[in-house]
Scaffold this active site. Structure first.
Site, mmCIF file in Angstrom:
data_model
loop_
_atom_site.group_PDB
_atom_site.id
_atom_site.type_symbol
_atom_site.label_atom_id
_atom_site.label_comp_id
_atom_site.label_asym_id
_atom_site.label_seq_id
_atom_site.Cartn_x
_atom_site.Cartn_y
_atom_site.Cartn_z
ATOM 1 N N CYS A 1 0.882 -1.185 0.000
ATOM 2 C CA CYS A 1 0.000 0.000 0.000
ATOM 3 C C CYS A 1 0.912 1.226 0.000
ATOM 4 O O CYS A 1 1.043 1.912 1.009
ATOM 5 C CB CYS A 1 -0.922 -0.010 1.215
ATOM 6 S SG CYS A 1 -1.719 -1.600 1.553
ATOM 7 N N ALA B 1 1.579 4.303 -1.850
ATOM 8 C CA ALA B 1 1.517 5.753 -2.112
ATOM 9 C C ALA B 1 1.453 6.530 -0.790
ATOM 10 O O ALA B 1 0.908 6.031 0.192
ATOM 11 C CB ALA B 1 0.296 6.067 -2.973
ATOM 12 N N GLY C 1 4.733 7.272 -1.264
ATOM 13 C CA GLY C 1 6.072 6.780 -1.580
ATOM 14 C C GLY C 1 7.108 6.961 -0.492
ATOM 15 O O GLY C 1 8.264 6.593 -0.690
ATOM 16 N N GLY C 2 6.736 7.516 0.657
ATOM 17 C CA GLY C 2 7.725 7.733 1.708
ATOM 18 C C GLY C 2 8.398 6.453 2.150
ATOM 19 O O GLY C 2 9.634 6.378 2.260
ATOM 20 N N LYS C 3 7.609 5.434 2.396
ATOM 21 C CA LYS C 3 8.175 4.182 2.898
ATOM 22 C C LYS C 3 8.859 3.410 1.779
ATOM 23 O O LYS C 3 9.907 2.789 1.989
ATOM 24 C CB LYS C 3 7.086 3.381 3.602
ATOM 25 C CG LYS C 3 6.550 4.121 4.833
ATOM 26 C CD LYS C 3 5.376 3.431 5.472
ATOM 27 C CE LYS C 3 4.876 4.205 6.703
ATOM 28 N NZ LYS C 3 4.188 5.458 6.361
ATOM 29 N N GLU D 1 0.072 0.346 -5.477
ATOM 30 C CA GLU D 1 -0.958 1.247 -4.960
ATOM 31 C C GLU D 1 -2.239 0.985 -5.735
ATOM 32 O O GLU D 1 -2.245 1.028 -6.960
ATOM 33 C CB GLU D 1 -0.526 2.703 -5.107
ATOM 34 C CG GLU D 1 -1.591 3.716 -4.745
ATOM 35 C CD GLU D 1 -2.156 3.535 -3.340
ATOM 36 O OE1 GLU D 1 -3.398 3.596 -3.195
ATOM 37 O OE2 GLU D 1 -1.361 3.327 -2.400
ATOM 38 N N ARG E 1 -3.164 8.026 -7.006
ATOM 39 C CA ARG E 1 -2.112 7.919 -5.995
ATOM 40 C C ARG E 1 -0.935 7.097 -6.512
ATOM 41 O O ARG E 1 0.221 7.358 -6.166
ATOM 42 C CB ARG E 1 -2.682 7.312 -4.711
ATOM 43 C CG ARG E 1 -3.549 8.289 -3.931
ATOM 44 C CD ARG E 1 -4.295 7.626 -2.784
ATOM 45 N NE ARG E 1 -3.420 6.933 -1.856
ATOM 46 C CZ ARG E 1 -2.709 7.498 -0.892
ATOM 47 N NH1 ARG E 1 -2.758 8.811 -0.728
ATOM 48 N NH2 ARG E 1 -1.956 6.783 -0.087
ATOM 49 N N ASP F 1 1.465 -0.902 4.945
ATOM 50 C CA ASP F 1 1.113 0.358 5.607
ATOM 51 C C ASP F 1 -0.371 0.568 5.322
ATOM 52 O O ASP F 1 -0.746 1.201 4.350
ATOM 53 C CB ASP F 1 1.974 1.494 5.054
ATOM 54 C CG ASP F 1 1.729 2.798 5.779
ATOM 55 O OD1 ASP F 1 1.564 2.771 7.014
ATOM 56 O OD2 ASP F 1 1.696 3.850 5.116
ATOM 57 N N CYS G 1 -1.473 4.639 10.856
ATOM 58 C CA CYS G 1 -1.316 5.954 11.478
ATOM 59 C C CYS G 1 -2.576 6.266 12.286
ATOM 60 O O CYS G 1 -3.137 7.349 12.192
ATOM 61 C CB CYS G 1 -1.013 7.032 10.446
ATOM 62 S SG CYS G 1 -2.253 7.163 9.129
#
Length: 455
Positions: A109, A111, A113-115, A133, A138, A178, A231
């Protein structure tokens, strides 16, 4: 801050004596962070040229806080992919995933893209990273961030977990989920999350997480690592989801990972039938650290069936296209990217080593985009420029970060220049940022129109 009343009552019941400190954290400024992209620059090199006011984030070696009045997203170094702007708590996920060079890794999952970009930097260009994604728009943002960070060994797909599970049973060494969640941990920075919150949405998210994990576990090799993160604070989506998963899949166990100061253990008393070892999972609270809310569980697949053999991608290329690329590379590059070459219509890509067959999958980026075949000639892509270093190109035109020329380049303007005609790798303080093509005394600008700065 206007928090949902039912949410406040729920948190007061859970946190009890900690509740007042938790609520006060919503009156504080959100924390900002950037993570240095070690695919392009070392930590020491970045710190020597760092134009921002930064403070080390304790739980990630490449991570730094920066103050809210500074704008690293509006700096040429950002366009060169020297760092990724990421919420500080979220950086803990990639760190605890602990990817290794040469592994096969799935970010299910992924988008925006940080992880994914964190995983890629730890892989150092070795191995295979599949970033997925499910939402098309996204997925495009994810693909753009993979490009900006100069990642060469990633395949970006726009698929459902179910379809991927059919294609890749027992294939990956590590999988990151995530998960889509109710977003309670982002209330301080995201008004939309506050507006859309409800107990019904929490329950819906928990059911969706169960389904995603069902598919994820089947794609993991025996001995592999599954990292689950959200989160949100909601026990139904955190300890509850993990406990339900472990009851259904007893061939998984919770791993003990490094716990940093301010991180809290999972709470067995917040859910019915808590899984053994649930206290080894991690909660990050905004009143205990400088970051937003997060939950992380690291699971190991103790045993399971070995992966069946899968089909690998084969090189498919028009000889004319290959000849045009080789001519460009001979004239322009000192080093050419490795991997199998594959063409999608008039677009040329270098697939990562050991890339699986991609037929019948929705693929946005099947590896490193090299460029486009246009009327018997080859035009290099922006992605190729960002994947190169100054040593990789025969002609380099460097622009200082504080110069008028770099601003003109980022706006798409032509530059006055001299030298041999042909393609130039444009750099900012020595780090690649795009292409220019010199003809006469004019450097024609090939910075992508969709990325150009306004004004």
């Amino acid at each position: 801050m206007n928090l949902p009343q039912t949410f406040q009552e729920k948190m007061k019941n859970l946190l009890q004596e900690e509740y007042d400190a938790f609520i006060r954290s919503y009156e504080e400024e959100k924390n900002q962070g950037l993570r240095i992209n070690t695919l392009k620059i070392s930590i020491d090199e970045f710190l020597q040229m760092n134009p921002f006011t930064t403070e080390k984030i304790p739980w990630v070696k490449e991570g730094y806080f920066y103050p809210g009045n500074e704008r690293p997203g509006k700096h040429p170094y950002h366009e060169a992919g020297l760092y990724y702007i990421q919420e500080p708590s979220a950086m803990a996920v990639g760190e605890l995933a602990d990817p290794r060079p040469g592994e096969r890794i799935l970010d299910l999952c992924a988008a925006p893209g940080g992880k994914t970009t964190h995983l890629a930097s730890e892989m150092r260009g070795e191995g295979l990273l599949v970033s997925n994604e499910i939402h098309p728009q996204r997925a495009k943002i994810l693909s753009q961030n993979v490009e900006r960070m100069g990642i060469q060994n990633a395949i970006v797909v726009n698929e459902t977990p179910e379809r991927l599970a059919v294609r890749f049973p027992g294939f990956f060494d590590r999988i990151l989920v995530d998960a889509p969640c109710s977003g309670e941990g982002m209330f301080r920075k995201d008004e939309e999350a506050r507006l859309h919150w409800s107990p019904e949405n929490v329950a819906l998210c928990a059911r969706r997480q169960d389904e995603i994990l069902d598919h994820a576990q089947s794609m993991l090799k025996p001995g592999g690592r599954l990292v689950y993160s959200t989160c949100t604070f909601s026990p139904e989506e955190n300890e509850g989801t993990i406990s339900r998963f472990l009851e259904k899949y007893p061939n998984f166990e919770i791993e003990q990972v490094e716990v940093y100061e301010g991180f809290s253990p999972g709470r067995a008393d917040w859910v019915e039938k808590a899984a053994p070892g649930i206290e080894k999972t991690i909660r990050i609270w905004p009143h205990l650290v400088k970051g937003e809310g997060h939950y992380i569980a690291v699971l190991k697949k103790v045993d399971g069936d070995e992966a069946p053999r899968i089909k690998y991608a084969k090189s498919k290329l028009d000889p004319k296209m290959l000849k045009a690329y080789q001519q460009f590379a001979g004239e322009t590059l000192n080093r050419t990217p490795s991997g199998n070459f594959i063409a999608f219509h008039d677009q040329l890509y270098a697939l990562p080593e050991e890339a699986p067959a991609l037929d019948q999958l929705k693929v946005l980026r099947p590896g490193l985009h090299l460029g486009t075949f246009k009327k018997n000639r080859f035009e290099p892509s922006h992605a190729l420029a960002l994947a190169l270093s100054g040593e990789d190109a025969k002609n380099v035109w460097n622009l200082p970060a504080d110069s008028e020329e770099i601003l003109a380049y980022l706006k798409g303007e032509t530059l006055q220049a001299g030298g041999p005609k042909g393609w130039y790798l444009m750099t900012v303080d020595g780090y690649s940022i795009g292409w220019g093509k010199l003809a006469g005394n004019v450097m024609k600008n090939h910075y992508p129109k969709g990325l150009r700065w306004m004004g």
